[in-house]
Design a protein around this motif. Structure first.
Motif, PDB file in Angstrom:
ATOM      1  N   ILE A 118       0.605 -15.902  61.397  1.00  0.00           N
ATOM      2  CA  ILE A 118      -0.376 -15.744  60.323  1.00  0.00           C
ATOM      3  C   ILE A 118      -1.640 -15.085  60.864  1.00  0.00           C
ATOM      4  CG2 ILE A 118      -1.700 -16.945  58.542  1.00  0.00           C
ATOM      5  CD1 ILE A 118       1.349 -17.376  58.411  1.00  0.00           C
ATOM      6  N   ALA A 160       8.056 -36.444  57.585  1.00  0.00           N
ATOM      7  CA  ALA A 160       8.190 -35.376  56.589  1.00  0.00           C
ATOM      8  C   ALA A 160       6.869 -35.213  55.827  1.00  0.00           C
ATOM      9  CB  ALA A 160       9.335 -35.690  55.630  1.00  0.00           C
ATOM     10  N   MET A 175       4.360 -33.466  58.020  1.00  0.00           N
ATOM     11  CA  MET A 175       4.658 -32.033  58.078  1.00  0.00           C
ATOM     12  C   MET A 175       4.060 -31.332  56.864  1.00  0.00           C
ATOM     13  SD  MET A 175       8.570 -31.247  59.269  1.00  0.00           S
ATOM     14  CE  MET A 175       8.525 -29.468  58.906  1.00  0.00           C
ATOM     15  N   LEU A 192       1.050 -28.536  56.841  1.00  0.00           N
ATOM     16  CA  LEU A 192       1.306 -27.256  56.185  1.00  0.00           C
ATOM     17  C   LEU A 192       0.257 -26.987  55.103  1.00  0.00           C
ATOM     18  CD1 LEU A 192       3.615 -25.387  56.758  1.00  0.00           C
ATOM     19  CD2 LEU A 192       4.939 -26.504  55.003  1.00  0.00           C
ATOM     20  N   GLN A 193      -0.066 -28.018  54.333  1.00  0.00           N
ATOM     21  CA  GLN A 193      -1.043 -27.827  53.272  1.00  0.00           C
ATOM     22  C   GLN A 193      -2.435 -27.576  53.835  1.00  0.00           C
ATOM     23  OE1 GLN A 193      -0.702 -30.282  49.810  1.00  0.00           O
ATOM     24  NE2 GLN A 193       1.320 -29.440  49.458  1.00  0.00           N
ATOM     25  N   MET A 211      -5.814 -20.839  54.904  1.00  0.00           N
ATOM     26  CA  MET A 211      -5.395 -19.462  54.635  1.00  0.00           C
ATOM     27  C   MET A 211      -5.958 -18.979  53.298  1.00  0.00           C
ATOM     28  SD  MET A 211      -1.417 -18.245  54.414  1.00  0.00           S
ATOM     29  CE  MET A 211      -1.092 -18.018  52.654  1.00  0.00           C
ATOM     30  N   GLN A 212      -5.841 -19.865  52.309  1.00  0.00           N
ATOM     31  CA  GLN A 212      -6.288 -19.566  50.958  1.00  0.00           C
ATOM     32  C   GLN A 212      -7.802 -19.358  50.908  1.00  0.00           C
ATOM     33  OE1 GLN A 212      -5.501 -22.880  48.402  1.00  0.00           O
ATOM     34  NE2 GLN A 212      -4.722 -21.619  46.735  1.00  0.00           N
ATOM     35  N   ILE A 251       3.541 -27.391  45.005  1.00  0.00           N
ATOM     36  CA  ILE A 251       2.639 -27.396  46.149  1.00  0.00           C
ATOM     37  C   ILE A 251       1.260 -26.927  45.684  1.00  0.00           C
ATOM     38  CG2 ILE A 251       3.383 -25.068  46.812  1.00  0.00           C
ATOM     39  CD1 ILE A 251       3.021 -25.946  49.747  1.00  0.00           C
ATOM     40  N   ASN A 252       0.203 -27.484  46.332  1.00  0.00           N
ATOM     41  CA  ASN A 252      -1.159 -27.176  45.844  1.00  0.00           C
ATOM     42  C   ASN A 252      -1.656 -25.812  46.324  1.00  0.00           C
ATOM     43  OD1 ASN A 252      -1.650 -27.683  48.501  1.00  0.00           O
ATOM     44  ND2 ASN A 252      -3.365 -29.099  48.148  1.00  0.00           N
ATOM     45  N   ASN A 253      -0.857 -24.816  46.105  1.00  0.00           N
ATOM     46  CA  ASN A 253      -1.240 -23.450  46.458  1.00  0.00           C
ATOM     47  C   ASN A 253      -0.549 -22.523  45.475  1.00  0.00           C
ATOM     48  OD1 ASN A 253      -0.610 -20.766  47.753  1.00  0.00           O
ATOM     49  ND2 ASN A 253      -2.024 -21.605  49.259  1.00  0.00           N
ATOM     50  N   GLN A 254      -1.366 -21.870  44.672  1.00  0.00           N
ATOM     51  CA  GLN A 254      -0.806 -21.101  43.562  1.00  0.00           C
ATOM     52  C   GLN A 254       0.118 -19.979  44.021  1.00  0.00           C
ATOM     53  OE1 GLN A 254      -3.980 -19.860  40.978  1.00  0.00           O
ATOM     54  NE2 GLN A 254      -2.584 -19.749  39.239  1.00  0.00           N
ATOM     55  N   GLU A 255      -0.302 -19.313  45.085  1.00  0.00           N
ATOM     56  CA  GLU A 255       0.443 -18.164  45.566  1.00  0.00           C
ATOM     57  C   GLU A 255       1.847 -18.587  46.022  1.00  0.00           C
ATOM     58  OE1 GLU A 255      -0.935 -14.248  48.144  1.00  0.00           O
ATOM     59  OE2 GLU A 255      -1.708 -16.231  48.632  1.00  0.00           O
ATOM     60  N   ILE A 256       1.870 -19.635  46.840  1.00  0.00           N
ATOM     61  CA  ILE A 256       3.137 -20.153  47.345  1.00  0.00           C
ATOM     62  C   ILE A 256       3.994 -20.645  46.182  1.00  0.00           C
ATOM     63  CG2 ILE A 256       4.237 -21.905  48.765  1.00  0.00           C
ATOM     64  CD1 ILE A 256       2.704 -20.467  50.658  1.00  0.00           C
ATOM     65  N   VAL A 276       2.333 -15.772  53.674  1.00  0.00           N
ATOM     66  CA  VAL A 276       2.852 -16.682  52.653  1.00  0.00           C
ATOM     67  C   VAL A 276       4.320 -17.009  52.958  1.00  0.00           C
ATOM     68  CG1 VAL A 276       3.392 -16.962  50.206  1.00  0.00           C
ATOM     69  CG2 VAL A 276       1.260 -15.852  50.886  1.00  0.00           C
ATOM     70  N   VAL A 295       5.968 -17.147  55.811  1.00  0.00           N
ATOM     71  CA  VAL A 295       6.179 -18.081  56.929  1.00  0.00           C
ATOM     72  C   VAL A 295       6.010 -19.518  56.454  1.00  0.00           C
ATOM     73  CG1 VAL A 295       5.286 -18.909  59.145  1.00  0.00           C
ATOM     74  CG2 VAL A 295       5.510 -16.466  58.740  1.00  0.00           C
ATOM     75  N   TYR A 296       4.868 -19.805  55.796  1.00  0.00           N
ATOM     76  CA  TYR A 296       4.601 -21.174  55.356  1.00  0.00           C
ATOM     77  C   TYR A 296       5.502 -21.601  54.202  1.00  0.00           C
ATOM     78  CZ  TYR A 296       0.509 -21.383  58.382  1.00  0.00           C
ATOM     79  OH  TYR A 296      -0.333 -21.403  59.458  1.00  0.00           O
ATOM     80  N   ASP A 298       8.651 -22.698  55.814  1.00  0.00           N
ATOM     81  CA  ASP A 298       8.446 -23.990  56.470  1.00  0.00           C
ATOM     82  C   ASP A 298       8.387 -25.121  55.443  1.00  0.00           C
ATOM     83  OD1 ASP A 298       8.318 -22.611  58.813  1.00  0.00           O
ATOM     84  OD2 ASP A 298       6.180 -22.886  59.139  1.00  0.00           O
ATOM     85  N   PHE A 299       7.706 -24.862  54.351  1.00  0.00           N
ATOM     86  CA  PHE A 299       7.584 -25.875  53.301  1.00  0.00           C
ATOM     87  C   PHE A 299       8.965 -26.213  52.725  1.00  0.00           C
ATOM     88  CE2 PHE A 299       6.876 -26.916  48.757  1.00  0.00           C
ATOM     89  CZ  PHE A 299       6.161 -28.092  48.943  1.00  0.00           C
ATOM     90  N   TYR A 326      11.828 -25.925  54.262  1.00  0.00           N
ATOM     91  CA  TYR A 326      12.516 -26.737  55.291  1.00  0.00           C
ATOM     92  C   TYR A 326      12.110 -28.206  55.177  1.00  0.00           C
ATOM     93  CZ  TYR A 326      14.627 -22.988  58.119  1.00  0.00           C
ATOM     94  OH  TYR A 326      15.407 -21.959  58.566  1.00  0.00           O
ATOM     95  N   THR A 327      10.819 -28.447  54.920  1.00  0.00           N
ATOM     96  CA  THR A 327      10.335 -29.827  54.832  1.00  0.00           C
ATOM     97  C   THR A 327      10.970 -30.557  53.647  1.00  0.00           C
ATOM     98  OG1 THR A 327       8.257 -29.000  55.689  1.00  0.00           O
ATOM     99  CG2 THR A 327       8.251 -31.238  54.870  1.00  0.00           C
ATOM    100  N   ILE A 328      11.081 -29.866  52.522  1.00  0.00           N
ATOM    101  CA  ILE A 328      11.693 -30.488  51.351  1.00  0.00           C
ATOM    102  C   ILE A 328      13.186 -30.737  51.606  1.00  0.00           C
ATOM    103  CG2 ILE A 328      12.027 -30.315  48.858  1.00  0.00           C
ATOM    104  CD1 ILE A 328       9.119 -30.277  49.657  1.00  0.00           C
ATOM    105  N   GLU A 368      13.354 -33.807  53.599  1.00  0.00           N
ATOM    106  CA  GLU A 368      13.131 -34.990  52.752  1.00  0.00           C
ATOM    107  C   GLU A 368      14.377 -35.374  51.962  1.00  0.00           C
ATOM    108  OE1 GLU A 368       8.424 -35.385  51.574  1.00  0.00           O
ATOM    109  OE2 GLU A 368       9.717 -34.232  50.239  1.00  0.00           O
TER     110      GLU A 368
END
Lengths: 328, 328
Positions: A93, A143, A146, A150-151, A157-158, B28-33, B113, B115-116, B119-120, B122-124, B127
């Motif tokens: 990033i 989990a 993680m 990430l957030q 980043m945001q 997720i709390n990121n609009q773009e993602i 965006v 990369v994360y 990763d996100f 993968y985390t789900i 879970e």
């Protein structure tokens, strides 16, 4: 950098064992990736996360139980694996959208290697959890951590290049980015050595305070490092659009002075950066951030004093002071 | 693309439920993602992995047991999550070093965006495994599959632009890249519906054969798609340095004709690509690859015939033929 722990051979030796376990687990049938990983594990750093883990485990753990010790070793390695995986992906990033970051290991090997290397390290992290935590609530807790890490990265980043970013948002970002994993490290040390609930609770709180303080001190340092050396990049955070506590405090105190620098921080010359560093200090940004970090340090040390007495608590107290003591 | 399953409403409905569960989990709390993820899940594709999972589960599972059905739904979603995460990260690789790939969703949102986001996801995935598999050997199996998928991708990355790559290495790459997860999907369907050992064993074998055949047909298709359309990119694999079975067979048969094209495949003009496509066909590359893929399909269908008779087996047989039936 493990020499940081040289006065505490019992910790240093455990950290060497963690490094060995990591090197063993990070074998992969790809020379390029393996050399990237070897470089990363031998570089090592202070290994703060496994060190804190072992210090909390040391409050309670049975050194004569080899099964428990093996389990603790693997969990310590899992913490460093998770940290490494996030670092590898962070470097992508930092380099990719901005292309102004300092050279990283990842920059040498290329983004493609870095993506898969990070994924591979996540997989090994996952394997270590499966081997050690299946009957506990900590699979789920890992989990969740993680996700928070990430957030935190996402928030940062945001918010990059946002000159109006609030202190609250900054704290939220560093809370995920740094404090979450340090808190988990301390909590896992307490839990997996069989400490009681109240010690577990303190452990999580202490880890969070250390993590926040650690990051704030680091952010303060970014306003002084390299200022006297002609050829060193300076104010690297600001130039990446990452506005940290000293800057935010200075901006609150002296908006008219500070704001103009934040319009195109990526274009700041060395001279302008030197000016900004001076203005941030004059506007109370450094002093304010130090006050905040010092109060977190004090809080952590106070909580440590309430832990069960003994060698581990003493080291924990000394190491916390050593870790959070920077040169200003 | 779920319309692929329109003749099998029992499967289509389950896949819609998987999409819904994924959309719910991928908040997720990121609009773009979040918009990147929404785009990805609604795009969806045929959802081959959860579909195969449900078909194998259907051989045995108790439709009237809501707890079992909920668990199966989550496991199906985990398979699609893992697939999505690898796709997201693959697109970074395909774009980044070569910069000649076709535009992808990730290309629109940027590598950071991607990369994360990967990763996100993968985390789900992680879970969902924790929620459904803790008391089974499948946590470990999933970690192993992740490693194999990653190593398949690495093998392909490492071998890119290698004009001497062996058929063996190609098969190893697609075995990890595609066959591993399809095999796991079938195996998990059998296992988690309580099928006996021999059905589980067959399931794994069938999934592997379908996966290999699927990838080989896809690789064959890359030598014909777009040839008649002036503005469509053609032979995209070759131009990315990815040399697949039709090309490798043609190279074995007519090295003097084929090798010159492989020296700088990234520089091939459209005219040269059209020539190469023709030469690969004339040298028996397409026919040879088809023979191989057809034999894998036959093997899968033969194994399916040995499964317990019933509606699920019938759909599985029809769907396999439909899935592997391409236009040549």
């Amino acid at each position: 950098m493990l020499s940081f722990w040289q006065d505490y051979p019992e910790i240093q030796n455990k950290l060497i064992a963690v490094q060995e376990l990591m090197a063993e687990r990070l074998k992969i049938n790809n020379q390029e990736i393996e050399s990237a990983l070897q470089k990363m594990t031998s570089r090592g750093g202070k290994m703060v996360r496994p060190a804190l883990f072992f210090l909390f485990a040391g409050l309670n753990s049975d050194e004569s139980d080899p099964k428990m010790q093996e389990r603790l070793l693997k969990i310590a390695a899992s913490l460093e694996m998770l940290h490494s995986a996030t670092l590898i992906h962070d470097d992508i990033i930092d380099d990719s959208p901005l292309r102004r970051g300092m050279p990283s290991v990842e920059a040498q090997f290329g983004k493609d290697v870095a993506v898969y290397t990070g994924d591979f390290v996540y997989t090994i992290f996952f394997e270590l959890l499966i081997e050690t935590m299946v009957s506990t609530p900590f699979l789920t807790k890992n989990a969740k951590s993680m996700k928070k890490i990430l957030q935190g990265e996402l928030t940062q980043m945001q918010s990059a290049f946002d000159a109006t970013i609030s202190v609250h948002k900054y704290l939220k970002a560093i809370s995920g980015k740094t404090a979450e994993l340090l808190s988990l490290s301390c909590l896992e040390g307490a839990y997996f050595s069989g400490a009681d609930k109240s010690v577990q609770h303190s452990a999580g709180k202490i880890g969070r305070a250390i993590g926040l303080a650690f990051q704030v001190y680091d952010d303060i340092l970014n306003f002084s490092v390299g200022l006297d050396e002609e050829n060193k990049p300076i104010l690297t955070d600001v130039r990446l659009g990452i506005f940290t506590l000293p800057l935010l405090i200075a901006r609150e105190n002296e908006p008219a002075t500070i704001m103009p620098f934040l319009e195109h921080p990526e274009k700041l010359t060395r001279e302008q950066c030197l000016d900004l560093a001076k203005l941030v200090e004059e506007a109370g940004g450094i002093a304010g951030a130090l006050l905040f970090a010092n109060s977190l340090t004090d809080k952590a040390l106070e909580e440590i004093e309430k832990l069960p007495a003994g060698r581990s608590r003493d080291i924990l107290s000394e190491a916390t002071q050593l870790l959070l003591q920077r040169k200003y």
